[in-house]
Design an enzyme around this catalytic site. Structure first.
Site, PDB file in Angstrom:
ATOM      1  N   LYS A  89      -0.664   5.188  -5.615  1.00 59.25           N
ATOM      2  CA  LYS A  89      -1.749   4.841  -6.550  1.00 59.25           C
ATOM      3  C   LYS A  89      -2.606   6.049  -6.915  1.00 59.25           C
ATOM      4  O   LYS A  89      -3.008   6.203  -8.065  1.00 59.25           O
ATOM      5  CB  LYS A  89      -2.649   3.753  -5.931  1.00 59.25           C
ATOM      6  CG  LYS A  89      -1.914   2.441  -5.679  1.00 59.25           C
ATOM      7  CD  LYS A  89      -2.793   1.449  -4.945  1.00 59.25           C
ATOM      8  CE  LYS A  89      -3.170   1.858  -3.544  1.00 59.25           C
ATOM      9  NZ  LYS A  89      -2.056   1.899  -2.570  1.00 59.25           N
ATOM     10  N   THR A  97      -1.668   8.582   5.441  1.00 58.00           N
ATOM     11  CA  THR A  97      -2.653   9.572   5.010  1.00 58.00           C
ATOM     12  C   THR A  97      -3.923   9.456   5.860  1.00 58.00           C
ATOM     13  O   THR A  97      -4.597  10.436   6.132  1.00 58.00           O
ATOM     14  CB  THR A  97      -3.032   9.304   3.528  1.00 58.00           C
ATOM     15  OG1 THR A  97      -1.835   9.040   2.813  1.00 58.00           O
ATOM     16  CG2 THR A  97      -3.735  10.467   2.894  1.00 58.00           C
ATOM     17  N   GLY A 140       0.821  -1.215   0.000  1.00 60.88           N
ATOM     18  CA  GLY A 140       0.000   0.000   0.000  1.00 60.88           C
ATOM     19  C   GLY A 140       0.851   1.259   0.000  1.00 60.88           C
ATOM     20  O   GLY A 140       2.081   1.206   0.124  1.00 60.88           O
ATOM     21  N   ASP A 141       0.183   2.390  -0.229  1.00 58.00           N
ATOM     22  CA  ASP A 141       0.823   3.714  -0.236  1.00 58.00           C
ATOM     23  C   ASP A 141       1.946   3.833  -1.257  1.00 58.00           C
ATOM     24  O   ASP A 141       2.926   4.551  -1.055  1.00 58.00           O
ATOM     25  CB  ASP A 141       1.342   4.064   1.173  1.00 58.00           C
ATOM     26  CG  ASP A 141       0.230   4.032   2.202  1.00 58.00           C
ATOM     27  OD1 ASP A 141      -0.886   4.447   1.860  1.00 58.00           O
ATOM     28  OD2 ASP A 141       0.473   3.592   3.334  1.00 58.00           O
ATOM     29  N   GLU A 142       1.791   3.157  -2.368  1.00 60.36           N
ATOM     30  CA  GLU A 142       2.807   3.194  -3.420  1.00 60.36           C
ATOM     31  C   GLU A 142       2.713   4.469  -4.248  1.00 60.36           C
ATOM     32  O   GLU A 142       3.622   4.775  -5.032  1.00 60.36           O
ATOM     33  CB  GLU A 142       2.636   1.990  -4.367  1.00 60.36           C
ATOM     34  CG  GLU A 142       2.790   0.618  -3.706  1.00 60.36           C
ATOM     35  CD  GLU A 142       1.475   0.057  -3.178  1.00 60.36           C
ATOM     36  OE1 GLU A 142       0.486   0.833  -3.085  1.00 60.36           O
ATOM     37  OE2 GLU A 142       1.427  -1.131  -2.833  1.00 60.36           O
ATOM     38  N   LYS A 153       8.411   7.759  -6.642  1.00 64.24           N
ATOM     39  CA  LYS A 153       9.306   8.263  -5.597  1.00 64.24           C
ATOM     40  C   LYS A 153      10.786   7.963  -5.828  1.00 64.24           C
ATOM     41  O   LYS A 153      11.548   7.805  -4.877  1.00 64.24           O
ATOM     42  CB  LYS A 153       8.854   7.745  -4.221  1.00 64.24           C
ATOM     43  CG  LYS A 153       7.440   8.229  -3.853  1.00 64.24           C
ATOM     44  CD  LYS A 153       7.075   7.935  -2.424  1.00 64.24           C
ATOM     45  CE  LYS A 153       6.776   9.177  -1.645  1.00 64.24           C
ATOM     46  NZ  LYS A 153       6.100   8.954  -0.373  1.00 64.24           N
ATOM     47  N   LEU A 154      11.159   7.882  -7.087  1.00 57.56           N
ATOM     48  CA  LEU A 154      12.581   7.655  -7.368  1.00 57.56           C
ATOM     49  C   LEU A 154      13.416   8.812  -6.807  1.00 57.56           C
ATOM     50  O   LEU A 154      14.561   8.622  -6.391  1.00 57.56           O
ATOM     51  CB  LEU A 154      12.806   7.518  -8.885  1.00 57.56           C
ATOM     52  CG  LEU A 154      14.214   7.111  -9.301  1.00 57.56           C
ATOM     53  CD1 LEU A 154      14.530   5.683  -8.840  1.00 57.56           C
ATOM     54  CD2 LEU A 154      14.427   7.226 -10.808  1.00 57.56           C
ATOM     55  N   ASP A 155      12.826  10.016  -6.785  1.00 58.93           N
ATOM     56  CA  ASP A 155      13.543  11.202  -6.273  1.00 58.93           C
ATOM     57  C   ASP A 155      14.028  11.013  -4.834  1.00 58.93           C
ATOM     58  O   ASP A 155      15.049  11.577  -4.443  1.00 58.93           O
ATOM     59  CB  ASP A 155      12.642  12.446  -6.366  1.00 58.93           C
ATOM     60  CG  ASP A 155      11.271  12.237  -5.720  1.00 58.93           C
ATOM     61  OD1 ASP A 155      10.590  11.257  -6.090  1.00 58.93           O
ATOM     62  OD2 ASP A 155      10.891  13.043  -4.842  1.00 58.93           O
ATOM     63  N   ASN A 166     -10.327   2.781   4.524  1.00 59.63           N
ATOM     64  CA  ASN A 166      -8.982   2.491   5.038  1.00 59.63           C
ATOM     65  C   ASN A 166      -7.929   3.048   4.075  1.00 59.63           C
ATOM     66  O   ASN A 166      -6.769   3.215   4.450  1.00 59.63           O
ATOM     67  CB  ASN A 166      -8.770   0.978   5.262  1.00 59.63           C
ATOM     68  CG  ASN A 166      -9.222   0.121   4.087  1.00 59.63           C
ATOM     69  OD1 ASN A 166      -9.865   0.598   3.169  1.00 59.63           O
ATOM     70  ND2 ASN A 166      -8.888  -1.157   4.130  1.00 59.63           N
ATOM     71  N   GLN A 179      -5.049  -0.292  -1.048  1.00 54.53           N
ATOM     72  CA  GLN A 179      -4.087  -1.168  -0.359  1.00 54.53           C
ATOM     73  C   GLN A 179      -3.086  -1.733  -1.387  1.00 54.53           C
ATOM     74  O   GLN A 179      -2.783  -1.042  -2.344  1.00 54.53           O
ATOM     75  CB  GLN A 179      -4.786  -2.282   0.420  1.00 54.53           C
ATOM     76  CG  GLN A 179      -5.595  -1.805   1.627  1.00 54.53           C
ATOM     77  CD  GLN A 179      -6.939  -1.211   1.277  1.00 54.53           C
ATOM     78  OE1 GLN A 179      -7.753  -1.832   0.613  1.00 54.53           O
ATOM     79  NE2 GLN A 179      -7.208  -0.003   1.721  1.00 54.53           N
ATOM     80  N   GLY A 228      -5.998   5.788   1.668  1.00 58.55           N
ATOM     81  CA  GLY A 228      -5.700   7.219   1.670  1.00 58.55           C
ATOM     82  C   GLY A 228      -4.883   7.495   0.426  1.00 58.55           C
ATOM     83  O   GLY A 228      -3.719   7.123   0.363  1.00 58.55           O
ATOM     84  N   HIS A 229      -5.518   8.084  -0.585  1.00 62.58           N
ATOM     85  CA  HIS A 229      -4.851   8.315  -1.869  1.00 62.58           C
ATOM     86  C   HIS A 229      -4.632   9.802  -2.055  1.00 62.58           C
ATOM     87  O   HIS A 229      -5.575  10.589  -2.017  1.00 62.58           O
ATOM     88  CB  HIS A 229      -5.701   7.733  -3.009  1.00 62.58           C
ATOM     89  CG  HIS A 229      -5.842   6.238  -2.932  1.00 62.58           C
ATOM     90  ND1 HIS A 229      -6.560   5.505  -3.837  1.00 62.58           N
ATOM     91  CD2 HIS A 229      -5.321   5.345  -2.055  1.00 62.58           C
ATOM     92  CE1 HIS A 229      -6.494   4.223  -3.511  1.00 62.58           C
ATOM     93  NE2 HIS A 229      -5.759   4.093  -2.429  1.00 62.58           N
TER      94      HIS A 229
END
Ligand code: GDP
Ligand code: IMO
Ligand code: MG
Length: 424
Positions: free
Chosen positions: A16, A298, A12-14, A330-332, A38, A223, A40-41
């Site tokens: 999306k 989130t 999760g939290d990738e 999130k490569l940064d 559940n 998720q 958080g986007h």
């Protein structure tokens, strides 16, 4: 592309929300197919930040119909609050459609979620306490109450009374809680019915008709693969199927409609809640990932656990979802590290595992086998062309692609819409 699934390839939290926001630009429908609030986007548009828990990310575009399909568990109060929040921020949620077959999260589900966790003590799952598990439990026990029941007050009242007969015994005798008043719940929920009615429809039919007209449907997973009730790190999972099959079951659309399945993976990995996590870092490097990546939940604000990218788990996600491509986010954040590690296998009791272990205990006692790659240590957040990335960053991406066997077609280098590199 008639139908595309975008789902989480990790815990999760990738990212999306931002990925769905990108694809929604050319989609007619964006469909949540499982879970509930559940999720958080997060979507960042200029100075504005939106955190959506229930309404699909497609709500950001006026051409797009957001759909809450039958596979979700819906907390009606949260849904109405989210509608109000979006309206207050000048977005128009009137196109939203909600399946009449979706199940309702009831106040006793939230209560049970909280007390069950408390009773589990150090064995707790670390749920979001939104009532997700108890609501799905009732669904599968055939004791659930569905959205359509709200529009028949007598049936609704009967169902709540029957449910509370049992739940109140559990709450009082097992968990030492006060009983809940059925009339209060009935009155509260029926007061939502009028406002919800215009949104409620047969969403399976809506999507089938759209697909028949050649319109584009985008499925938004919540998720992630490793939180899947069947394919995740059970019991430290959520109570639904975020994996690709869940999109089929949860929307009432057949598998042949799907032609692309995009897995969203962070360039490292995070997890919130308890459960095994082979590459978790308990050191300064992990703390830096958390701080630089802003890895705080989130929904619950909890500090996420972080670690190096796990290719054993990512290959597993490619397999169980039949991923066609990966969107790497999130490569940064990795720009801060001199060297970057990637887990390519696990080692446990003298045995090497390059496939995700069948036995859960292996995940607890294994040591990751790492390959170390050189970092690039320069800011990449303004890079928009793949070839302009430092060669070490390209080597990292190509290393992952090589090991997991599917292309990384998109790479994001910041939370904003335009902070993106497209390779297709
Ligand atoms: P989701 O649950 O999968 O939608 O992910 P979350 O929204 O919970 O968490 C992802 C976080 O990372 C959000 O705060 C995003 O704004 C942020 N984010 C997404 N992509 C990127 C990226 O490429 N770089 C950075 N720095 N942040 C990102
Ligand atoms: P998005 O969609 C990360 C985790 C919880 C807990 C477990 C069960 O934003 O990626 P639940 O409340 O579902 O019964 O909790 O699942 N969890 C998530 N972790 N991202 C999420 O959603 C999550 N939704 C649930 O922390 O470990
Ligand atoms: Mg999230």
């Amino acid at each position: 592309m008639p139908a595309t699934i975008v789902l989480g390839a990790q815990w999760g939290d990738e990212g999306k929300g931002r990925v769905v926001d990108y694809f929604a630009e050319s989609a007619d429908y964006v469909v949540r197919y499982q879970g509930g609030n559940n999720a958080g986007h997060t979507i960042v548009v200029g100075e504005q930040r939106f955190a959506l828990s229930l309404i699909p990310s497609g709500v950001m575009y006026p051409h797009c119909t957001p759909v809450i399909a039958s596979g979700l568990v819906v907390d009606p109060k949260v849904l109405l609050e989210e509608i109000d929040m979006l309206t207050a921020r000048n977005l128009d949620p009137s196109r939203l459609r909600v399946s009449s077959n979706a199940h309702l999260i009831m106040p006793y589900h939230r209560k049970l979620d909280a007390v069950m966790e408390r009773y589990l003590g150090r064995n707790k799952i670390g749920t979001t306490k939104k009532g997700i598990g108890p609501a799905y439990t009732d669904k599968y026990a055939r004791q659930g109450i569905r959205v359509q029941d709200l529009f028949d007050p007598r049936i609704f009242a009967d169902k709540v009374e029957v449910a509370l007969e049992e739940k109140n015994k559990i709450l009082t005798r097992v968990y030492n809680q006060l009983p809940m008043d059925p009339q209060k719940i009935i009155d509260e929920y029926l007061s939502y019915a009028d406002r919800l009615l215009p949104y409620v429809t047969d969403t399976s039919l809506l999507l089938a008709e759209g697909l028949a007209r050649g319109e584009e449907v985008l499925f938004e997973g919540a998720q992630g693969t490793l939180l899947d009730i069947d394919h995740g790190t059970y019991p430290f999972v959520t109570s639904s199927n975020p994996t690709a099959g869940g999109a089929i079951i949860g929307s009432g659309i057949g598998p042949k409609a799907i032609d692309r399945i995009i897995g969203v993976a962070k360039a490292y990995i995070s997890r919130v809640g308890t459960g095994p996590f082979p590459t978790e870092l308990h050191d300064e490097t992990g703390d830096r990932m958390i701080e630089l990546g802003g890895e705080y939940g989130t929904v619950t604000g909890r500090r996420r656990r972080c670690g190096w990218l796990d290719l054993v788990a990512l290959r597993y996600a490619v397999r169980v979802n039949s991923l066609t491509e990966i969107f790497l986010t999130k490569l940064d954040i990795l720009s801060a590290f001199d060297t970057i590690k990637v887990a390519v296998a696990y080692q446990s009791l003298g045995q090497a595992y390059d496939e995700f272990p069948r036995q859960q205990r292996v995940l607890y006692n294994c040591t990751p086998v790492y390959e170390t790659l050189p970092g690039w240590t320069t800011d990449i957040s303004d890079v928009r062309e793949y070839d302009d990335l430092p060669k070490e960053a390209r080597a990292y991406i190509e290393f992952i692609e090589d090991r997991v066997g599917v292309p990384i077609s998109w790479i994001s280098v910041g939370p904003e819409r335009h902070q993106l590199i497209t390779r297709t």
